[in-house]
Design an enzyme around this catalytic site. Structure first.
Site, PDB file in Angstrom:
ATOM      1  N   ASP A 155       7.140   3.678   3.312  1.00 25.65           N
ATOM      2  CA  ASP A 155       7.470   4.688   4.323  1.00 25.65           C
ATOM      3  C   ASP A 155       8.971   4.620   4.581  1.00 25.65           C
ATOM      4  O   ASP A 155       9.753   5.225   3.849  1.00 25.65           O
ATOM      5  CB  ASP A 155       6.623   4.419   5.570  1.00 25.65           C
ATOM      6  CG  ASP A 155       6.881   5.435   6.664  1.00 25.65           C
ATOM      7  OD1 ASP A 155       7.519   6.452   6.377  1.00 25.65           O
ATOM      8  OD2 ASP A 155       6.451   5.225   7.803  1.00 25.65           O
ATOM      9  N   THR A 189       9.723  -2.734   5.246  1.00 24.05           N
ATOM     10  CA  THR A 189       8.868  -3.876   4.898  1.00 24.05           C
ATOM     11  C   THR A 189       9.278  -4.477   3.561  1.00 24.05           C
ATOM     12  O   THR A 189       9.540  -5.676   3.467  1.00 24.05           O
ATOM     13  CB  THR A 189       7.389  -3.434   4.844  1.00 24.05           C
ATOM     14  OG1 THR A 189       7.050  -2.862   6.100  1.00 24.05           O
ATOM     15  CG2 THR A 189       6.471  -4.611   4.546  1.00 24.05           C
ATOM     16  N   ASP A 227       0.825  -1.203   0.000  1.00 25.47           N
ATOM     17  CA  ASP A 227       0.000   0.000   0.000  1.00 25.47           C
ATOM     18  C   ASP A 227       0.862   1.258   0.000  1.00 25.47           C
ATOM     19  O   ASP A 227       0.594   2.210  -0.730  1.00 25.47           O
ATOM     20  CB  ASP A 227      -0.980  -0.008   1.187  1.00 25.47           C
ATOM     21  CG  ASP A 227      -0.302  -0.327   2.537  1.00 25.47           C
ATOM     22  OD1 ASP A 227       0.924  -0.566   2.559  1.00 25.47           O
ATOM     23  OD2 ASP A 227      -1.008  -0.332   3.555  1.00 25.47           O
ATOM     24  N   ILE A 228       1.924   1.248   0.828  1.00 22.67           N
ATOM     25  CA  ILE A 228       2.687   2.490   1.003  1.00 22.67           C
ATOM     26  C   ILE A 228       4.141   2.188   1.329  1.00 22.67           C
ATOM     27  O   ILE A 228       4.430   1.214   2.021  1.00 22.67           O
ATOM     28  CB  ILE A 228       2.026   3.350   2.121  1.00 22.67           C
ATOM     29  CG1 ILE A 228       2.665   4.736   2.231  1.00 22.67           C
ATOM     30  CG2 ILE A 228       2.034   2.654   3.457  1.00 22.67           C
ATOM     31  CD1 ILE A 228       1.813   5.735   3.012  1.00 22.67           C
TER      32      ILE A 228
END
Ligand code: IMP
Ligand code: MG
Length: 180
Positions: A101, A105, A98-99
């Protein structure tokens, strides 16, 4: 506007238009390549469902459940919620999240795949990328939108498990957290 949001950043039509562009680029790149799309759950659920249906290639779909956030801060520790990786040896892997940052991850998933399998390549596509300095190795190959370093929810993104079902992406309204 939903009371959980301070302001909307991307409406459904903005997201749909950008996904059309990303999917076209991805489709072009993976022509005639054995492709496995690997969605990092839970955050990429909605993004993956919408992006996949725009990629008219004979691909395989897999998912991997991972967690790193606590509240609105990245813990820096990525925990895998399943012990086995999907089989990706001999395939080109496109990770979806999703994103982006801190990049921890995607990096942890990449490293684990490289340690345990022999993919032909690994690329990453994210819907959102926060504007902040990060190492060159922690970038996404495809990024939908660049956003400021704010905590956002909706369209799969959560705060403490909530708001994933909002159809838009918006900045979390921290003064409404009692309303969840
Ligand atoms: P990273 O490991 O720091 O790049 O963070 C990536 C993960 O943290 C994503 O998979 C998201 O699930 C979560 N995350 C990062 N920023 C946000 C945000 O603003 N809202 C919701 N989740 C976020
Ligand atoms: Mg999350």
């Amino acid at each position: 506007m939903h009371p959980g949001l301070q302001r909307v950043l991307f409406h459904e039509r903005d997201i749909a238009a950008r996904l059309d562009e990303m999917a076209a680029e991805i489709t072009e790149f993976y022509q005639k390549k054995p492709l496995t799309v690997l969605a990092i759950l839970n955050g990429s659920l909605v993004f993956a469902a919408d992006l996949l249906r725009r990629i008219p290639l004979p691909l395989r779909f897999e998912s991997l459940a991972v967690a790193s956030y606590q509240g609105t801060e990245s813990s820096g520790i990525v925990s895998f919620r399943q012990s086995n990786l999907p089989a990706v040896s001999g395939r080109h892997v496109l990770l979806l999240d999703d994103i982006l940052d801190t990049g921890c991850t995607l990096n942890a998933v990449r490293q684990r795949i490289l340690a345990e399998a022999a993919p032909l390549s690994i690329r990453a596509a994210v819907l959102l990328q926060k504007k902040k300095p990060r190492a060159e190795t922690l970038v996404a190959d495809y990024a939908g939108f660049e956003i400021e370093d704010e905590f956002v929810v909706g369209y799969g993104l959560d705060f403490d498990g909530h708001y994933r079902n909002l159809p838009v992406v918006g900045v979390l309204n921290t003064s409404s957290l009692g309303l969840r």
